[in-house]
Write a protein that holds these residues in place. Structure first.
Motif, PDB file in Angstrom:
ATOM      1  N   GLY A  69       0.909  -1.305  -0.026  1.00 21.36           N
ATOM      2  CA  GLY A  69      -0.078   0.243   0.028  1.00 21.36           C
ATOM      3  C   GLY A  69       0.767   1.356   0.012  1.00 21.36           C
ATOM      4  O   GLY A  69       0.526   2.143  -0.751  1.00 21.36           O
ATOM      5  N   LEU A  70       1.816   1.404   0.861  1.00 19.82           N
ATOM      6  CA  LEU A  70       2.674   2.345   0.774  1.00 19.82           C
ATOM      7  C   LEU A  70       3.586   2.563  -0.374  1.00 19.82           C
ATOM      8  O   LEU A  70       3.613   3.694  -0.951  1.00 19.82           O
ATOM      9  N   LYS A  71       3.899   1.584  -0.874  1.00 20.04           N
ATOM     10  CA  LYS A  71       4.584   1.482  -2.356  1.00 20.04           C
ATOM     11  C   LYS A  71       3.527   2.134  -3.418  1.00 20.04           C
ATOM     12  O   LYS A  71       3.989   2.867  -4.256  1.00 20.04           O
ATOM     13  N   TRP A  72       2.553   1.549  -3.324  1.00 26.69           N
ATOM     14  CA  TRP A  72       1.318   2.203  -4.421  1.00 26.69           C
ATOM     15  C   TRP A  72       1.241   3.478  -4.297  1.00 26.69           C
ATOM     16  O   TRP A  72       1.249   4.340  -5.353  1.00 26.69           O
ATOM     17  N   LEU A  73       1.345   4.020  -2.975  1.00 28.81           N
ATOM     18  CA  LEU A  73       0.954   5.729  -2.726  1.00 28.81           C
ATOM     19  C   LEU A  73       2.290   6.544  -3.074  1.00 28.81           C
ATOM     20  O   LEU A  73       2.329   7.529  -3.386  1.00 28.81           O
ATOM     21  N   GLY A  74       3.451   5.569  -3.211  1.00 36.35           N
ATOM     22  CA  GLY A  74       4.639   6.310  -3.698  1.00 36.35           C
ATOM     23  C   GLY A  74       5.593   6.653  -2.461  1.00 36.35           C
ATOM     24  O   GLY A  74       6.292   7.717  -2.511  1.00 36.35           O
ATOM     25  N   LEU A  75       5.099   6.199  -1.280  1.00 34.66           N
ATOM     26  CA  LEU A  75       5.784   6.532  -0.079  1.00 34.66           C
ATOM     27  C   LEU A  75       6.737   5.619   0.354  1.00 34.66           C
ATOM     28  O   LEU A  75       6.763   4.630   1.074  1.00 34.66           O
ATOM     29  N   ASP A  76       7.971   5.989   0.111  1.00 35.68           N
ATOM     30  CA  ASP A  76       9.304   5.291   0.220  1.00 35.68           C
ATOM     31  C   ASP A  76       9.906   5.570   1.645  1.00 35.68           C
ATOM     32  O   ASP A  76       9.433   6.562   2.424  1.00 35.68           O
ATOM     33  N   TRP A  77      10.110   4.622   2.198  1.00 38.01           N
ATOM     34  CA  TRP A  77      10.798   4.706   3.609  1.00 38.01           C
ATOM     35  C   TRP A  77      12.493   4.502   3.760  1.00 38.01           C
ATOM     36  O   TRP A  77      13.076   4.012   2.618  1.00 38.01           O
ATOM     37  N   GLU A 265     -11.506  23.445  -6.358  1.00 37.92           N
ATOM     38  CA  GLU A 265     -10.561  22.540  -5.641  1.00 37.92           C
ATOM     39  C   GLU A 265      -9.116  22.632  -6.208  1.00 37.92           C
ATOM     40  O   GLU A 265      -8.946  23.168  -7.531  1.00 37.92           O
ATOM     41  N   GLU A 266      -8.337  22.221  -5.461  1.00 42.23           N
ATOM     42  CA  GLU A 266      -6.828  22.377  -6.095  1.00 42.23           C
ATOM     43  C   GLU A 266      -6.128  20.922  -6.173  1.00 42.23           C
ATOM     44  O   GLU A 266      -6.490  19.982  -5.438  1.00 42.23           O
ATOM     45  N   ILE A 267      -5.459  20.732  -7.037  1.00 36.71           N
ATOM     46  CA  ILE A 267      -4.609  19.640  -7.311  1.00 36.71           C
ATOM     47  C   ILE A 267      -3.368  19.962  -7.059  1.00 36.71           C
ATOM     48  O   ILE A 267      -2.320  20.772  -7.620  1.00 36.71           O
ATOM     49  N   TYR A 268      -2.662  19.026  -6.274  1.00 37.68           N
ATOM     50  CA  TYR A 268      -1.320  19.179  -6.099  1.00 37.68           C
ATOM     51  C   TYR A 268      -0.390  17.900  -6.533  1.00 37.68           C
ATOM     52  O   TYR A 268      -0.901  16.830  -6.133  1.00 37.68           O
ATOM     53  N   SER A 269       0.539  18.220  -6.975  1.00 40.27           N
ATOM     54  CA  SER A 269       1.627  17.265  -7.334  1.00 40.27           C
ATOM     55  C   SER A 269       2.400  16.840  -5.721  1.00 40.27           C
ATOM     56  O   SER A 269       2.268  17.528  -5.039  1.00 40.27           O
ATOM     57  N   LEU A 270       3.242  15.578  -6.017  1.00 44.59           N
ATOM     58  CA  LEU A 270       3.938  15.266  -4.950  1.00 44.59           C
ATOM     59  C   LEU A 270       4.807  16.583  -4.331  1.00 44.59           C
ATOM     60  O   LEU A 270       5.051  16.787  -3.104  1.00 44.59           O
ATOM     61  N   LYS A 271       5.525  17.154  -5.444  1.00 45.05           N
ATOM     62  CA  LYS A 271       6.217  18.137  -5.134  1.00 45.05           C
ATOM     63  C   LYS A 271       5.880  19.231  -4.504  1.00 45.05           C
ATOM     64  O   LYS A 271       6.194  19.815  -3.647  1.00 45.05           O
ATOM     65  N   ASP A 272       4.680  19.851  -5.117  1.00 49.19           N
ATOM     66  CA  ASP A 272       3.855  20.765  -4.576  1.00 49.19           C
ATOM     67  C   ASP A 272       3.539  20.335  -2.883  1.00 49.19           C
ATOM     68  O   ASP A 272       3.798  21.369  -2.089  1.00 49.19           O
ATOM     69  N   LEU A 273       3.246  19.414  -2.665  1.00 48.30           N
ATOM     70  CA  LEU A 273       2.810  18.814  -1.250  1.00 48.30           C
ATOM     71  C   LEU A 273       3.929  18.931  -0.363  1.00 48.30           C
ATOM     72  O   LEU A 273       3.908  19.438   0.647  1.00 48.30           O
ATOM     73  N   ILE A 274       5.177  18.490  -0.889  1.00 47.85           N
ATOM     74  CA  ILE A 274       6.517  18.591   0.065  1.00 47.85           C
ATOM     75  C   ILE A 274       6.920  20.043   0.259  1.00 47.85           C
ATOM     76  O   ILE A 274       7.252  20.477   1.386  1.00 47.85           O
ATOM     77  N   LYS A 275       6.664  20.697  -0.725  1.00 46.01           N
ATOM     78  CA  LYS A 275       7.166  22.152  -0.480  1.00 46.01           C
ATOM     79  C   LYS A 275       6.017  23.001   0.511  1.00 46.01           C
ATOM     80  O   LYS A 275       6.504  23.671   1.333  1.00 46.01           O
ATOM     81  N   GLY A 276       4.954  22.606   0.255  1.00 50.49           N
ATOM     82  CA  GLY A 276       3.918  23.519   1.056  1.00 50.49           C
ATOM     83  C   GLY A 276       3.611  22.776   2.330  1.00 50.49           C
ATOM     84  O   GLY A 276       2.925  23.457   3.157  1.00 50.49           O
TER      85      GLY A 276
END
Length: 453
Positions: A69-77, A265-276
């Motif tokens: 599930g974490l891999k599917w979301l793109g959340l590496d550890w 509504e707003e669409i955020y990329s992972l890059k956007d989310l990490i930054k904000g």
């Protein structure tokens, strides 16, 4: 027991520590995302720990589901996964320390933590105070905390103990977790004092509620396991949705779009989310799991996908159906509605205000003009639309006499992509074949020999 400057200046190390006693919950996925984003935002690290000391309920299937599930979301550890069942000797060392220092005692086979043993270590000696990273200062009177079990009678160490020990051993500095853990925090801070270890800073995330404001549970209208969303939703859409469950951007702007029947509504990329992503943006009030919002976000991400990204070979087909796709399972259904030869009753070909004679005239007029159009013309939806309009005008017919029966002949549906889109996707040979069969069907509605193949 307040946080100090030294703690705040440490590198940001966060973690997810799920118990593998069920499928990865959507709320746990949100917790993972928030911890991951905060670590990335601060230039820190995110770790994964599997809290599997409950060997009776823990299952390898659930461990695999958490990891997948974490891999599917793109959340590496970072680093290796820590498994608590491999840490039992470590816990015994700390348990012995508590017993030796009279901070714990045995009762009926279990081991209890002695709350009053830490009274002198609490600043006021009457209450424990901690600075919640989301909710601010929280105070709990010591007389409201009873002695609590840290080791079961079968020798199994419990969550309150193993959790705080592992956080210390791993150097975890920040823990974001659900607000249902607020009552555990004072106990864990007392344990940390008794063990002589430095606890992480805690922030408690708001609950996730159903649209009717009831608590999300296994009986909720929306599925509660992440795996239930993997078939129909894109990972990026789910990440975007989860990020907005209890958090609002303050320092970064995403792609702002008008959502049907709701605010922008707003669409955020992972890059956007990490930054904000920062803790100031996390709300205290419960977050509502809005399935319609998730569907809308998913549709936006799907529309921005290339056909090959979704393993769709027919680029024309994708261009025609993508604006109608909400879930990934819609792709197969909508594709089949176009590519499979349609089956429909003859009367469906007749538009409401038309009749059999005008419908036949419309189909024949369309056949004649479309047959005469060149291959390059069939590559242009505009020219195909112009051809159908010419059939209307030249034969003094209405749009319903031509466009409607052509739509039904090509799709078998009352609602479908437009006739020019269908003609463009199917191509000249298949499209004319379907129109001819529709012509035969309306003239001989009871003839079962008219095949859909």
């Amino acid at each position: 027991m307040k946080d100090n400057v030294k703690t705040r200046l440490k590198p940001t190390l966060t973690r997810l520590a799920p118990s593998p006693t069920g499928w990865l919950h959507i709320g746990t996925a949100r917790t993972a995302l928030f911890n991951w984003l905060y670590a990335k935002h601060c230039g820190g690290q995110f770790f994964l720990r599997i809290e599997d000391t409950d060997q009776e309920r823990s299952r390898e299937t659930y461990v695999r589901d958490i990891i997948d599930g974490l891999k599917w979301l793109g959340l590496d550890w970072d680093g290796e996964i820590i498994y608590q069942h491999q840490q039992l000797d470590l816990y015994q060392k700390y348990i012995k320390k508590l017993l030796d220092e009279d901070a714990a005692y045995k009762k009926e086979g279990a081991i209890y933590f002695k709350v009053k043993s830490q009274k002198s270590k609490v600043k006021s000696e009457e209450r424990i105070v901690f600075d919640d990273l989301i909710r601010g200062e929280i105070e709990v009177p010591l007389d409201k905390i009873d002695d609590f079990v840290i080791v079961k009678s079968d020798g199994s160490p419990l969550f309150l103990l193993t959790n705080i020990i592992d956080d210390s051993e791993m150097g975890i500095t920040v823990v974001l977790r659900g607000e249902d853990h607020i009552s555990n925090t004072p106990k864990q801070l007392l344990l940390a004092a008794g063990l002589g270890i430095e606890p992480p800073r805690y922030g408690h995330l708001p609950l996730i509620l159903n649209p009717d404001r009831s608590k999300m549970s296994k009986r909720s209208e929306a599925p509660t396991a992440l795996r239930d969303y993997q078939k129909d939703y894109l990972p990026a859409a789910v990440v975007n949705f989860l990020a907005l469950l209890g958090w609002r951007e303050r320092n970064v702007k995403g792609l702002r779009l008008e959502a049907e029947g709701r605010k922008e509504e707003e669409i955020y990329s992972l890059k956007d989310l990490i930054k904000g992503f920062d803790l100031d943006g996390i709300q205290k009030s419960p977050a509502v799991f809005d399935c319609q919002k998730l569907d809308w976000l998913n549709a936006q991400y799907i529309r921005r996908s290339k056909n090959y990204e979704l393993r769709i070979k027919n680029k024309k087909l994708w261009e025609v159906i993508k604006d109608r796709v909400v879930k990934l399972s819609d792709i197969k259904k909508l594709s089949a509605e176009i590519t499979n030869p349609p089956d429909f009753p003859a009367e469906l070909l007749i538009f409401g205000k038309s009749n059999k004679e005008k419908t036949l005239a419309g189909l024949n007029a369309a056949l004649k003009i479309l047959s005469e159009m060149s291959p390059p013309d069939w590559e242009s939806q505009e020219k195909l639309a112009a051809g159908l309009t010419k059939a209307v005008v030249n034969n003094q017919l209405s749009n319903g006499d031509v466009f409607w029966p052509v739509r039904v002949a090509l799709s078998g549906q009352k609602q479908s992509p437009s006739p020019p889109e269908l003609l463009w996707v199917l191509g000249k040979e298949e499209a004319l074949k379907r129109i001819k069969k529709a012509n035969d069907k309306i003239q001989n509605p009871n003839d079962k020999s008219i095949s859909n193949d």
